[in-house]
Design an enzyme around this catalytic site. Structure first.
Site, PDB file in Angstrom:
ATOM      1  N   LYS A 129       0.866  -1.180   0.000  1.00 34.73           N
ATOM      2  CA  LYS A 129       0.000   0.000   0.000  1.00 34.73           C
ATOM      3  C   LYS A 129       0.903   1.230   0.000  1.00 34.73           C
ATOM      4  O   LYS A 129       1.534   1.553   1.006  1.00 34.73           O
ATOM      5  CB  LYS A 129      -0.931   0.001   1.215  1.00 34.73           C
ATOM      6  CG  LYS A 129      -1.907   1.159   1.184  1.00 34.73           C
ATOM      7  CD  LYS A 129      -3.012   0.973   2.205  1.00 34.73           C
ATOM      8  CE  LYS A 129      -4.119   1.987   2.053  1.00 34.73           C
ATOM      9  NZ  LYS A 129      -3.710   3.372   2.002  1.00 34.73           N
ATOM     10  N   LYS A 306      -6.548  -7.937  -2.380  1.00 35.50           N
ATOM     11  CA  LYS A 306      -7.556  -7.783  -3.442  1.00 35.50           C
ATOM     12  C   LYS A 306      -7.978  -9.133  -4.000  1.00 35.50           C
ATOM     13  O   LYS A 306      -7.127 -10.012  -4.196  1.00 35.50           O
ATOM     14  CB  LYS A 306      -6.958  -6.978  -4.609  1.00 35.50           C
ATOM     15  CG  LYS A 306      -6.413  -5.627  -4.238  1.00 35.50           C
ATOM     16  CD  LYS A 306      -5.719  -4.980  -5.436  1.00 35.50           C
ATOM     17  CE  LYS A 306      -5.276  -3.568  -5.075  1.00 35.50           C
ATOM     18  NZ  LYS A 306      -4.583  -2.908  -6.167  1.00 35.50           N
ATOM     19  N   CYS A 428      13.197  37.441  24.922  1.00 43.92           N
ATOM     20  CA  CYS A 428      13.086  38.826  25.404  1.00 43.92           C
ATOM     21  C   CYS A 428      13.193  38.958  26.921  1.00 43.92           C
ATOM     22  O   CYS A 428      13.172  40.063  27.432  1.00 43.92           O
ATOM     23  CB  CYS A 428      11.769  39.451  24.924  1.00 43.92           C
ATOM     24  SG  CYS A 428      10.317  38.805  25.755  1.00 43.92           S
ATOM     25  N   CYS A 443       4.875  33.585  26.295  1.00 46.55           N
ATOM     26  CA  CYS A 443       5.742  34.690  26.694  1.00 46.55           C
ATOM     27  C   CYS A 443       4.854  35.918  26.834  1.00 46.55           C
ATOM     28  O   CYS A 443       3.997  36.175  26.004  1.00 46.55           O
ATOM     29  CB  CYS A 443       6.800  34.917  25.616  1.00 46.55           C
ATOM     30  SG  CYS A 443       7.467  36.583  25.643  1.00 46.55           S
TER      31      CYS A 443
HETATM   32  S1  IVH Z   1      -6.407  -0.314  -4.757  1.00 43.30           S
HETATM   33  C1  IVH Z   1     -10.901   1.711  -4.306  1.00 43.30           C
HETATM   34  N1  IVH Z   1      -3.875  -0.648  -4.291  1.00 43.30           N
HETATM   35  O1  IVH Z   1      -4.891   3.712  -0.921  1.00 43.30           O
HETATM   36  C2  IVH Z   1      -9.503   2.092  -4.352  1.00 43.30           C
HETATM   37  N2  IVH Z   1      -4.879   1.336  -3.549  1.00 43.30           N
HETATM   38  O2  IVH Z   1      -6.729   4.002   1.295  1.00 43.30           O
HETATM   39  C3  IVH Z   1      -8.717   0.854  -4.543  1.00 43.30           C
HETATM   40  N3  IVH Z   1      -3.321   2.867  -2.468  1.00 43.30           N
HETATM   41  O3  IVH Z   1      -7.342   5.451  -2.705  1.00 43.30           O
HETATM   42  C4  IVH Z   1      -7.339   1.154  -4.689  1.00 43.30           C
HETATM   43  N4  IVH Z   1      -1.542   1.630  -2.691  1.00 43.30           N
HETATM   44  O4  IVH Z   1      -4.899   5.756  -3.460  1.00 43.30           O
HETATM   45  C5  IVH Z   1      -4.932   0.157  -4.151  1.00 43.30           C
HETATM   46  N5  IVH Z   1      -1.649  -1.105  -4.004  1.00 43.30           N
HETATM   47  C6  IVH Z   1      -2.676  -0.291  -3.849  1.00 43.30           C
HETATM   48  C7  IVH Z   1      -2.561   0.953  -3.219  1.00 43.30           C
HETATM   49  C8  IVH Z   1      -3.699   1.751  -3.072  1.00 43.30           C
HETATM   50  C9  IVH Z   1      -2.016   2.778  -2.241  1.00 43.30           C
HETATM   51  C10 IVH Z   1      -4.156   4.013  -2.072  1.00 43.30           C
HETATM   52  C11 IVH Z   1      -5.184   4.442  -3.098  1.00 43.30           C
HETATM   53  C12 IVH Z   1      -6.497   4.384  -2.377  1.00 43.30           C
HETATM   54  C13 IVH Z   1      -6.073   4.445  -0.952  1.00 43.30           C
HETATM   55  C14 IVH Z   1      -7.118   3.863  -0.023  1.00 43.30           C
END
Ligand code: IVH
Length: 719
Positions: A129, A306, A428, A443
Site C-alpha cells: 500500500k 484484493k 526577550c 511569553c
Molecule cells: S487499490 C478503491 N492498491 O490507498 C480504491 N490502492 O486508502 C482501490 N493505495 O485510494 C485502490 N496503494 O490511493 C490500491 N496497491 C494499492 C494501493 C492503493 C495505495 C491508495 C489508493 C487508495 C487508498 C485507499
C-alpha cells in the site's frame, strides 16, 4: 482518546448524536487539511481512530446517519486552484483491517457472498500500500487526455500538465490498448528524493513526510516545478474502459507494465504476492511486507488485499465509499531508539513556548529524524523525559515524528536531573505564563518580544484588524530585518522609506504608492479594531467589539483598565493576607473583577489577558504610540429593543444571503434574542439557509422548534 470513550453499546442516543456531530465536523476538517492543503495537523493513526469511532457509532445508530455522513465520502473537496474533473467512475477508498480477526471477518463475508465456504481457496493478491497521492489517468484513442486527483471521489483536480512530466506515466500507449482506458495509481516521492528535497530547501518549505511532499509537488500550478521533484507513478487499479483487458488483476498489472506504466525504482515496486486467499497466506504476505518495509525506497503504510478475478470483484460490488473486493491491512507506526541530547525552548510567532527535543539523528521509516516536538511542559513531565535519556520515537507516514517514551534499554535516568521549564522567555526575558487549565505557556512580551514582532505586525495588517492591502508576511519580514519596522507605530512611518521598498524585488512605484495609500487609509479605524490589532490572546473580534460598545473611546477604555488593575491588585493582596496561595489569590481577583464588570463574554480569561498585557509597561507604551497614529471612531452602544424574538434562543445555519453570520447574530442580539451555535430543546427558532444539514434535521426531529428561512426571519422581526 480511546481510553476515555464510552463503549458504543452504553451510549444514549442524544450523546451518540452529539459525539457523531463533533466527529463529523472534525473529520471534514482533517480531510480538508490533509487532502486540500497538504498540511495535516494530526497523525494518520489518530485520523483512523476518529474515523473508526464514527463508523462504529453510525453502525450502532443508523438513524443518525446524515446525507453527508463521512462514511459516504472520501477525501475532500477539490481545491479551487485547479479545474474540476468529474470522474467517469468514482474513485473510492478502502476499508481498513487492523488485525487478523478483522481480515478474517472481511474475507468470510465476501466468500459467503460468492457462495463459498469460510476458508475456501480463491485467487487473491496482496500488494504494497503505497503512501502517496492517488491519480487517475484517462487515455482516449491511446493518448493521455486527462489526469485528475481523487478530490472528493466524484470530482478531482485537473493536473494533466503536471502528469506529463512524471516518471511512469506514458503520454501515448500502444495500439493494442483499449480505446478508452483509465489507469489509476499512486504518485509517490522516493524517500531519498524527499530527504534531498528537504535538505536542499529547493521547495521553499519543509515537508513533513514523502506523502505530503508528493501531494505538494503534484499540485503545483507550474508543471515545470513538478518536473523537478522526482515523482514516480505506480499503477494499482483501473477506472473506465472501452475495450478488452485480461480477466485477472495480476494479468492486468503485467499488461500495464508493458504499456509503460510504473517505473523500476530500485526495488520490485510492483511487489505483489499472489495467494490462495487463506488467512494464513495473506498474513504471511503481510509479515513479509512488514519485514521489507525499512529497506523500501518509498513509504508504504500497509498492504492491500484484493480479489484477483475481475468477475469476482464485479459480483462483490461496492458499498458507498469502498469496494467490497479489497481491504487495507494497515501497518503499525515504525519505531527506533535514540538519545535525547537536549531539550530546547522555542518561542513561536504568537509567543507560545514549545519545547523541542534535539535527538541523535536516527532513521525511522527511511527518514532521518533529528528534532521532535515535545509539545508542552506536561508532555515532558508525563513521559518523564530528561536530557541524555535513551528514548523510543515513532513515525507512521505521520505528520511529525513523536517520542513514545523512554526506551526499555534506557539506563542512568535517575541520576539525571528532571527537566525544569524556564520561567522567562529566552528571546526577550519577559515572564512566561501558563494559565490554569491550559496546556500551553506563553511569553508575556507580546509587542516587544523579537520572536513575536513579525506575527504581531502581520496580524495588524490583517483583514479583521487594520486591513492594510499589500502589507504582507514577506515584506514585513524584510522590513523587520532591515530595522525599518520594530513596533506597530512604525507602520505609519513607512512612507519615509519609499525608495527602500521600491528597490525590492517585486516592487515598483505603483505598488509602493498603493501600499503607502493603504497605510494612510488604515489610520481611520474603529475602537474595536484598534484593540483587536494589539493581538491580545482571547481578546478577539467579538470581545473587542463588546468592550468598545460598552466602554466607549480608547481613553475611556484605558482608564477602565487602569482601575481594574488597581482593583485586581487590591483583591489579590487581600486574598494573600487571608492565607491563599498566589494562584488561588490571582484566580479570586479575576473572578471578582469579572463579576464587577458584568458583561457577557468578558470573563476572567479575557480580563487576565488584557490586564497582563497592559501591566507590561513596554507593551502599554507601544500600544499608546500605535493608537496615537490612528483616527479612531467610537462604536454605538447597542440598545436592546423589545421585539417578537426578545428572550428567545435562535440558531442560524446554512448560508445566509442578505446578511453575514456576524450581522445576523448582531441583529438578533439587538432585538433581545440569545444566539446559540447548536440545536437543543431550549432552541426556539432555527433560521435555515440553503445547505442547512444536520442542524435542520435535528430541529425537525425535536419538533417544537420554529423553522424559518431567511425571508421568514426578516418578516418575523420586521426588518
Ligand atoms: S487499490 C478503491 N492498491 O490507498 C480504491 N490502492 O486508502 C482501490 N493505495 O485510494 C485502490 N496503494 O490511493 C490500491 N496497491 C494499492 C494501493 C492503493 C495505495 C491508495 C489508493 C487508495 C487508498 C485507499
Amino acid at each position: 482518546m480511546t481510553d476515555t470513550l464510552t463503549p458504543v453499546a452504553e451510549l444514549a442516543i442524544d450523546d451518540a448524536r452529539k459525539e457523531m456531530e463533533d466527529l463529523a465536523e472534525k473529520l471534514v476538517n482533517h480531510r480538508y487539511l490533509y487532502h486540500t492543503l497538504d498540511e495535516p495537523k494530526i497523525s494518520d493513526a489518530e485520523f483512523d481512530r476518529l474515523e473508526r469511532r464514527y463508523f462504529e457509532l453510525e453502525a450502532a445508530f443508523p438513524q443518525l446517519a446524515t446525507e453527508d455522513s463521512p462514511s459516504k465520502r472520501v477525501g475532500a473537496k477539490p481545491s479551487p486552484d485547479f479545474a474540476p474533473v468529474t470522474h467517469a467512475v468514482p474513485m473510492l477508498s478502502l476499508e481498513n483491517a487492523f488485525s487478523r480477526e478483522e481480515l478474517e471477518e472481511w474475507l468470510n463475508r465476501n466468500l459467503k457472498s460468492l457462495g463459498l465456504a469460510p476458508g475456501a481457496t480463491v485467487a487473491m493478491s496482496s500488494e504494497l500500500k503505497l503512501d502517496g497521492v492517488s491519480l487517475s489517468l484517462r487515455y482516449v484513442d491511446r493518448k493521455l487526455v486527462s489526469a485528475a486527483t481523487r478530490g472528493d471521489g466524484t470530482t478531482g483536480e485537473d493536473v494533466t500538465a503536471n502528469a506529463q512530466v512524471i516518471a511512469g506515466i506514458p503520454k501515448t500507449i500502444p495500439a493494442d490498448a483499449p480505446y478508452i482506458l483509465e489507469v489509476r495509481g499512486e504518485v509517490v516521492m522516493p524517500r531519498k528524493t524527499f530527504n534531498d528535497l528537504n535538505a536542499s530547501g529547493a521547495a521553499g518549505r519543509t515537508f513533513a513526510n514523502p506523502r505530503n511532499a508528493a501531494a505538494g509537488s503534484l499540485r503545483q500550478k507550474d508543471a515545470s516545478k513538478t518536473a523537478k521533484r522526482g515523482l514516480v507513478f505506480l499503477p494499482h487499479g483501473i477506472g473506465e474502459i472501452d475495450g478488452d483487458l485480461p480477466g485477472h488483476w495480476s494479468q492486468i498489472t503485467d499488461q500495464l507494465k508493458t504499456w509503460g506504466f510504473g517505473r523500476d525504482i530500485g526495488f520490485d515496486e510492483t511487489v505483489t504476492w499472489t495467494t490462495n486467499g487463506t488467512v494464513d497466506e495473506i498474513m504471511k504476505a503481510y509479515d513479509t511486507a512488514l519485514v521489507h518495509r525499512p529497506d523500501l525506497p518509498f513509504d508504504i503504510d500497509g498492504v492491500v488485499v484484493k480479489f484477483d478475478a475481475i468477475e469476482a470483484r464485479e459480483e462483490l460490488g461496492a458499498v458507498s465509499r469502498t469496494p467490497r473486493w479489497g481491504i487495507a491491512q494497515k501497518f503499525p507506526a515504525e519505531r527506533a531508539d535514540t538519545r535525547l541530547e537536549a531539550i530546547e525552548i522555542q518561542i513561536g510567532r504568537t509567543g507560545r513556548i514549545t519545547p523541542v527535543g534535539r535527538l541523535q539523528p536516527v532513521t525511522v521509516g527511511g527518514v532521518v529524524v533529528s528534532n521532535v516536538t515535545l509539545h508542552n511542559e506536561d508532555h515532558i513531565a508525563g513521559l518523564d523525559l530528561r536530557e541524555g535519556d535513551l528514548v523510543t520515537i515513532q513515525r507512521a507516514g505521520d505528520v511529525i515524528p513523536q517520542i513514545v517514551g523512554l526506551s526499555s534499554a534506557n539506563t542512568g535516568h535517575d541520576e539525571r536531573p528532571a527537566f525544569s521549564f524556564p520561567a522567562s522567555c529566552t528571546a526577550c526575558g519577559s515572564g512566561i505564563v501558563r494559565a490554569e487549565g491550559e496546556a500551553d505557556a506563553y511569553c508575556e512580551g507580546s509587542l516587544h518580544c523579537p520572536a513575536q514582532v513579525h506575527e504581531r505586525l502581520v496580524h495588524i495588517a490583517g483583514r479583521d484588524a487594520l486591513d492594510i492591502d499589500g502589507l504582507g508576511d514577506k515584506i514585513i519580514g524584510e522590513l523587520i530585518s532591515e530595522g525599518l519596522l520594530s513596533e506597530p507605530a512604525d507602520i505609519f512611518s513607512l512612507g519615509e522609506h519609499r525608495g527602500t521598498i521600491m528597490a525590492k524585488e517585486g516592487w515598483g512605484p505603483t505598488s509602493v504608492d498603493k501600499l503607502i495609500g493603504a497605510i494612510d487609509a488604515a489610520r481611520q479605524t474603529t475602537v474595536d479594531r484598534a484593540f483587536y490589532s494589539l493581538g491580545i490572546r482571547h481578546f478577539g473580534r467579538s470581545a473587542t467589539k463588546t468592550i468598545a460598545r460598552e466602554w466607549g473611546s480608547v481613553p475611556e477604555i484605558l482608564e477602565r483598565i487602569r482601575n481594574l488593575q488597581v482593583s485586581r491588585n487590591a483583591v489579590y493582596a487581600r486574598e494573600l493576607g487571608l492565607g491563599q496561595t498566589s494562584d488561588k489569590a490571582s484566580a479570586a481577583a479575576l473572578k471578582f473583577l469579572a463579576e464587577a464588570v458584568a458583561i457577557p463574554d468578558i470573563g476572567p480569561v479575557v480580563l487576565r489577558n488584557v490586564l497582563d498585557f497592559f501591566d507590561d509597561t513596554d507593551n502599554a507604551q507601544r500600544a499608546k504610540r500605535f493608537f496615537s497614529q490612528l483616527e479612531i471612531e467610537i462604536l454605538q452602544k447597542v440598545e436592546v429593543s423589545q421585539s417578537p424574538v426578545t428572550g428567545k434562543t435562535v440558531v442560524f445555519t446554512g448560508s445566509l444571503e442578505t446578511m453575514s453570520r456576524d450581522e445576523a447574530k448582531a441583529q438578533a442580539e439587538r432585538l433581545g434574542a440569545k444566539v446559540s451555535g447548536s440545536i437543543s430543546k431550549k432552541t426556539d427558532i432555527l433560521v435555515a439557509g440553503p445547505g442547512a444539514g444536520s442542524k435542520l434535521k435535528k430541529a425537525q426531529d425535536i419538533g417544537t422548534i420554529e423553522i424559518l428561512d431567511e425571508a421568514g426571519w426578516h418578516t418575523l422581526v420586521g426588518q
